[in-house]
Design a protein around this motif. Sequence first.
Motif, short mmCIF file in Angstrom:
data_model
loop_
_atom_site.label_atom_id
_atom_site.label_comp_id
_atom_site.label_asym_id
_atom_site.label_seq_id
_atom_site.Cartn_x
_atom_site.Cartn_y
_atom_site.Cartn_z
N GLU A 75 0.84 -1.21 0.00
CA GLU A 75 0.00 0.00 0.00
C GLU A 75 0.86 1.24 0.00
OE1 GLU A 75 -2.39 1.66 3.48
OE2 GLU A 75 -3.66 0.18 2.52
N GLU A 76 0.54 2.15 -0.91
CA GLU A 76 1.25 3.45 -0.95
C GLU A 76 0.33 4.48 -1.56
OE1 GLU A 76 3.03 6.68 -2.78
OE2 GLU A 76 2.47 5.00 -4.01
N GLU A 77 0.24 5.61 -0.99
CA GLU A 77 -0.53 6.70 -1.56
C GLU A 77 0.01 8.02 -1.11
OE1 GLU A 77 -2.12 8.39 -3.38
OE2 GLU A 77 -3.22 6.92 -4.56
N LYS A 78 -0.44 9.02 -1.81
CA LYS A 78 -0.05 10.39 -1.47
C LYS A 78 -0.89 10.89 -0.33
CE LYS A 78 1.22 11.26 -6.20
NZ LYS A 78 0.85 11.89 -7.44
N GLY A 79 -0.44 11.99 0.26
CA GLY A 79 -1.16 12.56 1.39
C GLY A 79 -2.48 13.14 0.99
N GLU A 80 -3.35 13.22 1.96
CA GLU A 80 -4.67 13.83 1.77
C GLU A 80 -4.53 15.31 1.45
OE1 GLU A 80 -7.57 13.07 1.54
OE2 GLU A 80 -8.76 14.78 2.14
N PRO A 81 -5.25 15.78 0.44
CA PRO A 81 -5.17 17.23 0.15
C PRO A 81 -5.51 18.04 1.38
CG PRO A 81 -6.35 16.08 -1.58
CD PRO A 81 -6.12 15.10 -0.49
N GLY A 82 -4.61 18.94 1.69
CA GLY A 82 -4.88 19.81 2.81
C GLY A 82 -4.93 19.10 4.14
N GLU A 431 -9.92 6.40 -7.93
CA GLU A 431 -9.55 5.14 -8.58
C GLU A 431 -10.58 4.06 -8.26
OE1 GLU A 431 -7.13 4.61 -10.62
OE2 GLU A 431 -6.15 6.56 -10.46
N VAL A 432 -11.04 4.05 -7.01
CA VAL A 432 -11.98 3.01 -6.58
C VAL A 432 -13.32 3.14 -7.30
CG1 VAL A 432 -13.35 2.22 -4.60
CG2 VAL A 432 -10.91 2.68 -4.32
N LEU A 433 -13.81 4.39 -7.49
CA LEU A 433 -15.14 4.60 -8.07
C LEU A 433 -15.15 4.63 -9.59
CD1 LEU A 433 -16.56 7.32 -5.64
CD2 LEU A 433 -17.11 4.89 -5.70
N SER A 434 -13.97 4.80 -10.19
CA SER A 434 -13.92 4.91 -11.65
C SER A 434 -13.99 3.53 -12.28
CB SER A 434 -12.62 5.59 -12.09
OG SER A 434 -12.60 6.93 -11.67
N PHE A 577 -4.10 -2.88 -5.68
CA PHE A 577 -4.55 -2.39 -4.39
C PHE A 577 -5.97 -1.82 -4.48
CE2 PHE A 577 -4.91 1.01 -1.19
CZ PHE A 577 -4.75 0.23 -0.05
N VAL A 578 -6.26 -1.13 -5.61
CA VAL A 578 -7.61 -0.59 -5.81
C VAL A 578 -8.62 -1.73 -5.85
CG1 VAL A 578 -9.11 0.53 -7.52
CG2 VAL A 578 -6.90 1.53 -6.95
N SER A 583 -12.89 -4.81 -3.35
CA SER A 583 -13.38 -6.08 -2.81
C SER A 583 -13.84 -5.91 -1.37
CB SER A 583 -12.27 -7.15 -2.87
OG SER A 583 -11.88 -7.36 -4.20
N ALA A 584 -13.08 -5.10 -0.61
CA ALA A 584 -13.45 -4.86 0.79
C ALA A 584 -14.81 -4.16 0.86
CB ALA A 584 -12.37 -4.02 1.47
N ILE A 585 -15.02 -3.17 -0.01
CA ILE A 585 -16.31 -2.45 -0.04
C ILE A 585 -17.43 -3.41 -0.44
CG2 ILE A 585 -17.62 -0.62 -1.18
CD1 ILE A 585 -14.96 0.91 -1.45
N ALA A 586 -17.13 -4.26 -1.45
CA ALA A 586 -18.13 -5.23 -1.90
C ALA A 586 -18.50 -6.18 -0.77
CB ALA A 586 -17.60 -5.99 -3.10
N ALA A 587 -17.48 -6.57 0.03
CA ALA A 587 -17.74 -7.47 1.16
C ALA A 587 -18.67 -6.81 2.16
CB ALA A 587 -16.42 -7.84 1.83
N VAL A 588 -18.46 -5.50 2.40
CA VAL A 588 -19.34 -4.77 3.32
C VAL A 588 -20.77 -4.79 2.79
CG1 VAL A 588 -19.86 -2.50 4.31
CG2 VAL A 588 -17.49 -3.28 4.15
N MET A 589 -20.91 -4.58 1.48
CA MET A 589 -22.25 -4.50 0.89
C MET A 589 -22.96 -5.84 0.92
SD MET A 589 -21.46 -2.00 -2.34
CE MET A 589 -23.16 -1.96 -2.87
N LYS A 590 -22.18 -6.94 0.92
CA LYS A 590 -22.80 -8.26 0.96
C LYS A 590 -23.22 -8.67 2.36
CE LYS A 590 -20.33 -10.12 -3.04
NZ LYS A 590 -19.25 -11.04 -3.48
#
Length: 1815
Positions: A75-82, A431-434, A577-578, A583-590
Amino acid sequence: MENSPKNQKCPVFPENGPENREGPVFPEDGPENREGPVFPEDGPENREDPVSSEKGNAAVSALAGDTSPARPVDEEEKGEPGSSTTGSPGSVTVATGDKSLKIICKERNKLIKIIQSDPGSVLDESLAQSIITDEDYDHMNTIVDAETKIRKLLIQIQRKGELTCQQFLVCLETMFPGTNQDLQHHQWGLNQESQTLRAPELGEKEGVNPELELDIQQARKPEETDLSKERPKALQYIESKLEMEKYRSRKLKLRDVLEITPESLKNCPPQTTGDLPWHFLRKLMALNGMARSTSLEQRAPTDQTLTMDKEELDIPEDFSFLSDTDTSDSLHPLDVLCAILLSSDSFLQQEILSKMSMCQFALPLLLPALDTPKCTLLLWAMRDIVRKWRPHSLAESRGFREESLVLTAMPTISFVRIGNCSFSKSHLLNEVLSPSQQHHDFFVHRDMESGNVPRAIADGLVEISWYFPGGMGNSDLFPEPVAVTNLHGDIESHWVQFSFLTEISSAVFIVTESISEREYALLSSLQGSATKYYFIFNNQAGKAKETLEFLKKLVPVLKLNKSHMLWKGGTTNKAQFVKVLQSAIAAVMKSSPKRVSIEAMAETAHELGIQVDEDNKECQTANTYAKEITAQIKDVAKYKREKLRLQGETWRNLAEVEKELCRMRKQGDTPLENYKSQLKKKVMDLRAQQNKHDLTDGLITFITGIRLLPPMEKHYFLKWMKFGLDHIARENLSKLRDQYKEKCKNSKDDPKMFADLDKLISASSLGVEHFMRELGQFYEAECSMVKEGKMAESQRQFTHLPGIAADLMLEGFPMEIIDGDVSNIPLQWVTDVLSQLHAKLGGRSKMLVLTVLGVQSTGKSTLLNTMFGLQFAVSCGRCTRGAFMLLIKVAEDFQQELGSDFILVIDTEGLKAPELAKLEDSYQHDNELATLVIGLSDITIVNMAMENATEMKDVLQIVVHAFLRMEKIGKKTNCQFVHQNVSDVSAHEQNMRDRKHLLEQLNEMTKAAANMEKKCKEMKFSDIMDYDLEKHNWYIPALWHGVPPMAPVNLGYSQKVYELKKYLFEFLKDCSQERTPNDIPQFLEWVRSLWNAVKHENFIFSFRNSLVAEAYNQLSVKYAEWEWGFQKEIHFWVSEKETFIQNQPPDKLDTSVSIRLKSEAQEKLRQEAEKILNNLQQYFESGAANLRLIEKYKEDFRRSANSLRNELESYSFSKWQEAIHIKKGQHKTDSVLSEYKRKIEEKVDGLLNHCRKSNCKLNNDELEKEFENMWTETLSELSLIPLQRRNIFEDVEFQLRRDLADRGSAVWKMLQDAKSLRAYETQNFKMKTEYLDLKVFRGYKLSISGVKEFLTQECWHKTEALAKSLIEECNSYTDGKVNGKADYDETYCRELLRMINEWLQQADVQNLHTTACFAVDLKLHVLGDAACAFQTMHEEFIKENDPLQRLGKLKPQYLSTFKALYLEKDECQDRAWNFCDQCLRPALVDYVNKKLGTEIVDDILSSERSVEYSTRSVFQFFVLKQLLEENDFNNYVQYTRNYVDFIKTRIQRHLLMLYKEKARLGDLEKRIFSPIINKLSDVLKYSKGEKNKTVSAFLDNLCEKLQQDLVIPRDSLEVILFKNTASADQFSAFIEQFIPDLEKQVLSKFEKLEIELKLPKLAVKPQDEIFKRVFGCGKQCPFCKVPCEAGAPAHDEHFASVHRPEGLGAYRWNKTRILVSDICSSSVASNNTFRCSETKGEFHPYKDYRKFFPDWLIQPDLSIKASDYWKFVFKEFNHQFAKEFDALPADLPEDWGEITKEQALEGLKEAFRLKSKTG
C-alpha cells in the motif's frame, strides 16, 4: 522564500468548538501588505514508503487471531489534500489567538537558547511536520553557525504566518516539555466540534495511559472567544480574495447567475481570484468538467527570462523541465466551493449541487462551520437530484430504478484520516469509483489543476459521491448503489463530523501512517459502535512495531479481523490495491449493511447538534403547505381525474371543438353558419361546465401557497410541490411499467388492454404545471362567462391569478404556452399572464426568442439547460409535452448592445413522439407545433441526433413547411442545425458532403412543400431563409463521456454548446441593428395570429395578423400622404402652366412650347416620383415596427408610385394640351372681336368729336341716347360672323357607326334597328336576357332550370355590376371634359369608344360570355349620355365665345369712357376701379378656384375626422360604424348594391356638413387670397420706382409680373386703356387704394355663395380626390361583394378586413330561393363547395377558391366575434333583404338573434383591429 506546499502541514479549522484551533492572523494594515495563511494540500511526495513485509502482515494476522498464511498487501498513496495535524501525542499547551507570532518575535533570544540544545532534531521534526519545506531544510543545513541557522529558521517560520508559528510552538512543546511555561503562553487546545462529544474518560479503556487521557481532556477545554474570531477571519479572507463580501447579506440568486451579461459570453480563463466564483458558476451551469479549476491565467515567460534562468543553473539549451505550479495567487477549489455555497441562497445551492451531480463531482454533504456555530448538513441542496440505475436484480428484466437521491437508502462507506499521514484518500477514492479504462476525478486531489493550492476554509468538509450500477454484470464495480463519503482533515480535529460518519456509515475506512498511543486513545472511544472499521496503512518502518502493538489492542475494541487491515508498500501495484479496496467495499455491501438515505441522516445530524439546511422556518412552513396537497395523492391518474377536473376530458373536448370551429371537418349536411353556431354553443356549454366546478382543497392550498406566502416561502413551496409530485409520479410510473411488463409476459395480445395501460402511463405524469394549468382553465372559464354576459365583472374570483403567474415567470419558473396533453393554447390565460408581466416590467419587455425543435429524446431540453443553465425537465419519464417558455434577464449594461431586455427560451415536446405516432394526425400535430414555435422565434435550433436518420428526414420536412409559411408572411427565422453525437474533430470537414446532401434534401423538401402549400412558383430552401452551409451547422459530441449512470458530462459537449451559444448571441446582436425585437404585446399578437392560422390549416393564404395589418396600415397612411403630396404638386404645376398658356398670345403657342412643357412635365413627374420612392426606401430603413413583415408589399407600393406617375403624366399632358387647344380655339373669335372693337372705338371717337362740336351741352340721358344710336348703327354695319353650331349627336352617331363597321352584319342590323342616341340619354342601363350567350352554358353539367337560375343569379348580376361600373367611369370622363372651357372635339367620342372596347376585352368580362347585342346597347347608352352632355357643352362654348356676345359685355365700359371723355372728367380713379373690378376681380376669383380644391382636401386630411380618410381599411370601418349607428335598411341596400354611388354620396355629404359653417371655408379662402394680395401690393409698390410713362406701360409691366398667378382678361384691359391719358403713378396709387375694398368684395362674394355652388367651379374637385383616396381599386369579393381595402393602388392581392353573408349580395339557394347565410370567410375554412361562371358551373371546394380567384385573399375570421357585425345586420333586416332581392328570408342560426348592437360594434373593431384607436 516561498513556502512550498509539499511538506507542509495545514492547521485545522474545527466546526463547532473553538477549543483546538487558531485561525490565520491578518495584520492591521489590511490585506494588501500581508502574506495570507498558507494551507498546504498533501503530505510530502518524496517521503520514504513504509516498509511492507511478510513479517508485518503475519503480525497483523496473529493479533487478529487469524492463523492462515500471511498474504502481502502493499500500500502506498499520497497525502490527503490539505491534511492537518494536531501535533504529537504528548502534553500539548501552546499559545492561542494571535500571540504565537508575537511570542516568537519578542522571545526570540529565549527560543534560540532552547533550540540550541538540539538544533538538528528541531530541524528534522520541523521538516517531518511540514513546518518547513525540503528546500528550507537543505538550505539551513548548509549554514555552519548554529545560532545563525536557528535565527534563519525562526525568520522563515514567522514569514509563514500565525498558523505555522502555532504549529512550531506545538512542536517545541513536544520536544522540550515546559517550553510553554517558560514562554508564559496560553494553552492551545485540540480541535473539538461539540462540547457534547468527549474524549475517552480516564480509566474507561483498558491500556490507556491516564496521563495521556488527562492531557487530551485538558486540550479539549473551550477557547470559544479566540476561535470564534479566527474562523470568520479565514472566511473573510477568502471572501475578500473572491470579491464576494457583498453576498454575505444579499445572497447570490440563481437569476443572478443566469443573467445574460457580456462576461457570460466570454470563455477566457480567470484573471484574478475575484473571477473564480463566476468562472466556477458559469462553467458549472454549462456542465463543463473544468468548472472546479481555480488556476489563474499564467503569462508565458519570455525567451530572455528562460535563457537567463538556464544560464544561472548551467542547464543546456536543449534541456526542458517542468517546475511546480505557482499557487500563490490562486485558491483551492474546495475553498472556492465552500465560499460560493455560503454566499448562495438555498435555491442556487440546489442548482449548484444538481449540476455538480451531472458532472459526477463529489458533493458537499457536511459544510464546515464558517459563518455559523455548527456545521451544516446539505439535505435541501440535494433534493433536486434524481438518479437512474439498474441494480443487478433487475438486469435480466432490463428494468431500472429512478429515484430522488436524498430518498434512496443505500450503504454508506466513509473514508477518514487520523494522525500525521501522507496518504491521499481523494485520489484513491477516484480510482476506486472509476470504471476500468475510464478514470474520473470525483473528488478533488492535489494532482488536479489547482488541487495543490493550500486550503484555507475547507477542512472539516465532508464530501459524498455515489456509485450506481448499470446492470452490466461484470463491468459494474458493485451490484447495488453505494455512497462514499470523504472527510477532509484529521478526525481528531473534526470529531463531530467523524462521529456523524460513524453513525450513518456501514463501514469507515481510516487512512493513517501509524497508530500511536494518542491515536489509540481516540479510536478506543469507538468501542460498541455497530459500524465496521477498516484501516489503510502507508506504514513507516520506524513505527511498524508500535502500530502493530496498538492494533492488537484495538482488535477486540473495534471487532477487527485480518480483512479490516489493508497495507500498501512501495512495491504494491496500484491497480491491484484498488481492486483489494473494491473487494473490501463489496464485502461490506454483501454483509447486510445498514442502509441510510440522506433524508434519514438529518435525524443523526440533529442528535449530534449539526444544523440541517432544511431546518429554517420558511422551508418547513412551505413543506407543510405542499404536504397538505401531496398527502392526498396516491393514484396520479385518479387524482387528476377527480381533483384537476377542468383539464381532463372537458378541456380536451374544448380544444377539439375550437379546432373544429376553424376546420369544419364534420359539418356534414348542416348549413355552415348553423354548424358554427352549434359549435359555439358547445364551447360555451363546456366553459359553463368548467365554471360550475368549485376549487378543490388541494387547489385552494396551492393558490394560498403561491398567492399569500412571502416570496421566499412561495419559492420553497413550489420546490416542495415539485419534489413531492415528481416522487409520486415516479412511483406510479414504476408500478405501471411493471404491470405493462407482466401483461406482456402473461397476456395474449389484447390491444384494448394495452391501449388502456398506455393511457394510464401517459396520464401518470404530474407536476406543478398541471396545477397551474388547472388555474388557467378556471380563469378562462370565468372570462368566457363574463364575455357572454353570464357573470358580472364584480363576481369574478380569479382576476389575481395572471399576476401571480407573471411573478413566477419573473422568478425564473417556466410557463406553459402550449398544453401538450391536448395540443392547445389557453389563449386568454397566456395573454393575460404575459400582459401582467409586461405591466410589471413597466413596458420594458423587448424579447429575443430562441426555440429548439427536434425528435423526442434527442436532448433538446438538455441543450437549452446547458446553454443557459436552465431547469427544463429532462427526465425520460417526464419528457416535455407541448411547449414551455422561460424568461432570462439581459443585464442592464448589455441590453442596448443586444437590443433586448430579455431572452425568451421556448422548449418544445419532441417531434415524431412514439405515443403520437399511431394517431392519424400526428404529422399535422408536429407541423402545427413547428409552425407555431418557428413563427414565434428569432432563432430556431433544429436538433438532430445522427443515429436517427429517418426521423431526421421527417423533422426536416416539418421544419421546411414551417419556414415556408414564415417566408410567406415576411418573418424569416434564423435556423441552426445541430447534429448531436458527432465527436470526431474532423466532423465539420468530413461532413461537407453530408451538408451538401442535406441542402439538396432541403431543396427537394422545399419544392415538395411549396406544392403542398399551393405555392405557384418553384422554390429552393435558400428562398425561404438565409442558409449558410458552413456557419449554420454544428457538430456536437454525445452528452455523456462513457456509459451512464456513472458517466460524467462530456467536456466536448459543453464546449461545443458554448461555441453555439456565442455564435447565436453574435447573430442576435447583428439582428438587433436591423430590426427591433418584439415586446410582449407584439409577441402575444404573434401567438394569437399564428395559433389562429394553425387552427385554420389554410395557413399560407390566410395569414395576416394585427402586427402585419398595423405595419401595412401605417405604410398605407404614409403612402397616402406621399401620394397626395405628389398629386398636389402636379395640380399646382398644371394650374401654373394653364395660367401661363392663357397669358400667351396664340402665335407664341407653337410646337416649341409644347415640347418645352412636355419636358418640364416629365422632369417634374420624375422628381416627384423619385421623392415617393426615396420616402419608401427611407421608411423601410427607418426601423419602424415590424417592417420586415411587410417587405413583400414594398414592391406593390413601388409599382403604385410608378403607376401614379404614369397617371399624373397623362393628366398633366391632357390638361396643358387642352389649355393650348382652348387658347388656339379662341384665337379666331379674338381676331373678330378685335376688329369689332376697333370699329366701335372709331365710332366712339367720332361720336365724341361730334358731340363736342354741338352748340348745346348734352346731359347724361342725351349722351346715353347718342351712344345707343351709335352702337346700334355700328352693329348693323358690321359683317357679323357667328360661330358655327354643330349637331353633336350626328357626329357621335357617325363615330359609333365607324367603330361597328367591321363587326358583321348582325351588329350593323342591330345598330340600324336601334333608336336614335337621343332616346338613350334619359334611360338607365338595364340587363336583358339577350345580353348573355346561353349556348356557352349548355356544356355545363346542369339542368336547364339550373342553368337559368345559375345565370340569373351569377352572370346576370356580375354583368350588370361590371356594366354599371364602366358606365360610371365613362360618365366621369365626360364630366371632366364638360367642366373644361373647351369646345367639343371628336376625339372625346373616340376616347369613350376606346375605353368601352378595352373593357369588353378584359378577362373577367370575357368570362361572362356576353353577346354582341350587349356591346352595342352598352355603347348606345354611354354615347347617348355623352352626346347630350357634349351638345350642352358646345352650346355653352358658343355662348361664351361668340364675338358679338363678348362685345356686348364691353358696352358698359365704352359708354362710361365716352361719357367721361365728353364731360372731361378726371377718369383716372374710375378707370383704376374698373381695372380692379373688371380685370383683377375675375382673375382673383379664378385664382382662388384653382387652389381651393387642394386646400379643402388638405383641410379634410388634417381635420378631427382625418383618421377616417387615412386608409381604405379605416374608411371602411367608419362607414360601417356609421351605418350601424343609423341602422337604416335603405342605407345598407345602397351600400351593398350601389357601393360607388353610396361612397360618393357619403363623401359629398360629409364635405357639405363640414363647410356648412361658412367661416371654415372662408378661412381657407383667406388663406389662399392673402399671398396673392400681398404679391399684388408688392408689385404695385415696386412699380413706383420704375417710372412708367404711360398707364399702358404700367399695366403691361403689372400683367407681366402677375402672369404666373393671374389670368387678366385682355378684353376689359383694352377698354380701360382706350383714350387713357392718366398718369401711371396716379393710376397705380388708385389701384393700391382700392385693393382692400377689392379683397373685401371678392371674399364677400365667396361668402354669399353656398358650398354646393362653389364645388363645381373648383379646378380640383375635393370630393373626387377624397373618393380616389379611399375607394381603392374597386374590386369586390367574388362571393360577398365586399370591396377591396388594399392600401397600395397597384397591388397583386385584394383583401378585406370583414366579409359578409353572401345573402347580402343577393345570393339565394337555387331550389328554395332562401337567402344564403354563409359567410365566405367561414366557407374558405370549411368543406363547402361553390360554383360560378369561373368554374364553368362545376362545384369546387371553397378551400380551392384561389385556383379561380388567384388575386383575392380571403382570411378566415380572426375570432368567433369578427363577423358579428354583418350577422347583426342580416338578422335585423332579414325580411327586408329578402323582399328587396325577391327571395325568401334566410334561415339564420339561433345565436345570431342574440347578437346586440354593442357586440356588433365590438366585432367590427376586432375585425378591423381598431380597438385601441376607436375606443
